[in-house]
Design a protein around this motif. Structure first.
Motif, mmCIF file in Angstrom:
data_model
loop_
_atom_site.group_PDB
_atom_site.id
_atom_site.type_symbol
_atom_site.label_atom_id
_atom_site.label_comp_id
_atom_site.label_asym_id
_atom_site.label_seq_id
_atom_site.Cartn_x
_atom_site.Cartn_y
_atom_site.Cartn_z
ATOM 1 N N VAL A 30 48.455 44.621 49.520
ATOM 2 C CA VAL A 30 48.421 43.685 48.396
ATOM 3 C C VAL A 30 48.465 44.448 47.070
ATOM 4 O O VAL A 30 48.999 43.960 46.080
ATOM 5 N N SER A 31 47.952 45.689 47.075
ATOM 6 C CA SER A 31 47.806 46.381 45.783
ATOM 7 C C SER A 31 49.146 46.646 45.115
ATOM 8 O O SER A 31 49.206 46.761 43.893
ATOM 9 N N GLN A 32 50.233 46.681 45.902
ATOM 10 C CA GLN A 32 51.550 46.908 45.284
ATOM 11 C C GLN A 32 51.964 45.750 44.359
ATOM 12 O O GLN A 32 52.850 45.911 43.532
ATOM 13 N N HIS A 33 51.290 44.599 44.514
ATOM 14 C CA HIS A 33 51.625 43.445 43.663
ATOM 15 C C HIS A 33 50.788 43.374 42.386
ATOM 16 O O HIS A 33 51.007 42.514 41.550
ATOM 17 N N ILE A 34 49.786 44.252 42.272
ATOM 18 C CA ILE A 34 48.891 44.161 41.107
ATOM 19 C C ILE A 34 49.600 44.698 39.864
ATOM 20 O O ILE A 34 50.010 45.852 39.823
ATOM 21 N N VAL A 35 49.752 43.835 38.843
ATOM 22 C CA VAL A 35 50.410 44.296 37.613
ATOM 23 C C VAL A 35 49.397 44.818 36.597
ATOM 24 O O VAL A 35 49.763 45.513 35.652
ATOM 25 N N GLY A 36 48.124 44.477 36.781
ATOM 26 C CA GLY A 36 47.123 44.995 35.852
ATOM 27 C C GLY A 36 45.733 44.522 36.219
ATOM 28 O O GLY A 36 45.562 43.570 36.987
ATOM 29 N N ILE A 37 44.738 45.232 35.672
ATOM 30 C CA ILE A 37 43.336 44.846 35.842
ATOM 31 C C ILE A 37 42.777 44.606 34.452
ATOM 32 O O ILE A 37 42.964 45.444 33.556
ATOM 33 N N VAL A 38 42.113 43.470 34.253
ATOM 34 C CA VAL A 38 41.565 43.174 32.921
ATOM 35 C C VAL A 38 40.064 42.937 33.016
ATOM 36 O O VAL A 38 39.550 42.550 34.061
ATOM 37 N N ILE A 43 42.359 49.757 32.556
ATOM 38 C CA ILE A 43 41.731 48.441 32.369
ATOM 39 C C ILE A 43 42.130 47.867 31.001
ATOM 40 O O ILE A 43 41.986 48.534 29.976
ATOM 41 N N ASP A 44 42.662 46.665 31.041
ATOM 42 C CA ASP A 44 43.259 46.052 29.860
ATOM 43 C C ASP A 44 42.345 44.972 29.278
ATOM 44 O O ASP A 44 41.432 44.490 29.939
ATOM 45 N N VAL A 45 42.653 44.587 28.037
ATOM 46 C CA VAL A 45 41.945 43.471 27.388
ATOM 47 C C VAL A 45 42.529 42.176 27.967
ATOM 48 O O VAL A 45 43.749 42.020 28.002
ATOM 49 N N PRO A 46 41.713 41.236 28.448
ATOM 50 C CA PRO A 46 42.247 40.046 29.128
ATOM 51 C C PRO A 46 43.305 39.308 28.310
ATOM 52 O O PRO A 46 44.385 39.006 28.831
#
Ligand code: ZN
Length: 393
Positions: free
Chosen positions: A325-333, A349-352
């Motif tokens: 599944v991790s290949q589909h993750i475009v970002g973590i906020v 880690i991005d700003v939501p």
């Protein structure tokens, strides 16, 4: 480059043998260059559950430094209600056994809430030691207590007054210490013959009580998992036997505590039971987590944003790797500004607001147990994105 795992191999901190079986690999995504994974193990000799293959001590120190939430100035109203609730219960527990003229030492006293309760309940010979540089100032500001010294457990042993202590409190301390056995040896060899020891640890017996996050007890900070029997066995090594013990019910969201009072009185004939307290927790954690993962696997076949960069996500990411599944993750906020800009696994880690607004069609997976429903509500109000939750809460 990650601060690669040091894999510190510890002997059992209760019986001293190094003969163990691995119960669970607590794999955590690398956060900000630190790999804080460890193995949860069971001692084959005495049954004690503890974390092994630990990161090196410097990883813990830098982790605490970068993510520390304890460096804020506190006001009396910001003390969590549960701290006072717990302290009041501890006083009721101890009152029948420790008279008001006794000298009390709280080692790892934090900002002094328990000492304040001792003081309000009539004890006047009270002292505390805590390693946090601002604990003494905070205790003074909050409660007018000037009896707290800054220092580690080792520093505490060198204090002249410790030898005079009638009661030594170790509240929420033993589950944290990588060198538990050595630290206790040093401490208990330095106390007087008739001293009593009060210990509070999270109660393994209650890990499955109420609603609990799968494997959530295996936090970075907790590396010993005590039940009443393993704590008794540990203390017996030093000639201490239980006078009384009690499991303290705490409000949802906080693990119930085991409270035990020890002294060097005559050994009782009680046979210490075999420790099986973690078995049920492991089985229930696994089935909860697998249920959540099967939901993710069925729903995530395209790009997804992960909301939440806490320990739940650190634990989830290796599982998402395993099930492709991790290949589909475009970002973590994450809304926590302490975390934004830090690296977690492959992601920064991005700003939501920034990421979610840029990708209004991409589903957002809520990665939190305790706050899942609250986050779900907030996100649904603000963003048009489909929301995926893992748990039936
Ligand atoms: Zn052991």
């Amino acid at each position: 480059m990650a601060d690669k795992h040091f894999a510190w191999n510890r002997a059992c901190q209760v019986c001293g043998t190094l003969n163990l079986s691995v119960l669970y690999e607590n794999q955590l995504a690398v956060i900000d260059g630190r790999d804080m994974s460890y193995s949860v193990t069971t001692c084959s000799h005495c049954g004690f559950h503890y974390a092994n293959q630990l990161p090196k001590a410097s990883s813990y120190q830098s982790y605490y430094r970068s993510l520390s939430k304890y460096d804020v100035t506190l006001s009396a109203s910001s003390i969590p209600e549960i701290d006072n609730y717990r302290a009041e219960k501890v006083i009721s527990f101890i009152q029948p056994y420790i008279s008001l003229d006794k000298k009390v030492f709280d080692l790892g006293c934090g900002h002094g809430t328990l000492l304040n309760w001792f003081s309000m309940s009539g004890w006047s010979n009270i002292y505390g030691v805590d390693p946090a540089p601002n604990a003494a100032d905070q205790a003074n500001q909050l409660y007018g207590l000037s009896c707290i010294t800054t220092g580690s457990l080792e520093n505490a042993v060198s204090l002249n007054r410790l030898i005079e202590a009638d009661l030594i409190c170790l509240m929420g301390v033993l589950e944290h210490l990588p060198n538990l056995y050595d630290d206790l040896t040093l401490l208990l060899n330095s106390v007087k013959e008739d001293a009593s020891i009060l210990i509070e640890v999270p109660a393994c017996e209650r890990f499955t009580r109420g609603d609990f996050e799968p494997y959530g007890e295996f936090s970075l900070e907790h590396i010993q998992f005590f039940s009443a029997s393993s704590l008794d066995r540990l203390m017996e090594n030093f000639g201490f036997y239980p006078i009384t013990s009690h499991i303290l019910d705490l409000p949802p969201g906080t693990t119930d505590s085991l409270l035990s009072l020890y002294s060097r009185k005559q050994k009782t004939d009680n046979v210490i039971a075999t420790d099986t307290a973690l078995d049920e927790y492991m089985a229930e954690s696994e089935s909860k987590l697998q249920l959540g993962l099967s939901k993710i696997k069925s729903l995530v076949r395209q790009p997804v944003i992960i909301y939440g960069a806490g320990s739940h996500t650190a634990r989830l990411l290796p599982y998402l790797d395993d099930c492709q599944v991790s290949q589909h993750i475009v970002g973590i906020v994450d809304g926590n500004t302490n975390l934004q800009g830090k690296q977690m696994g492959k992601w920064v880690i991005d700003v939501p607001e920034i990421l979610i607004n840029r990708c209004p069609d991409i589903p957002v997976l809520v990665s939190s147990y305790r706050s899942q429903n609250a986050i779900n509500h907030v996100l649904s109000d603000i963003y048009p994105n489909p929301i995926i939750t893992m748990y039936q809460l």
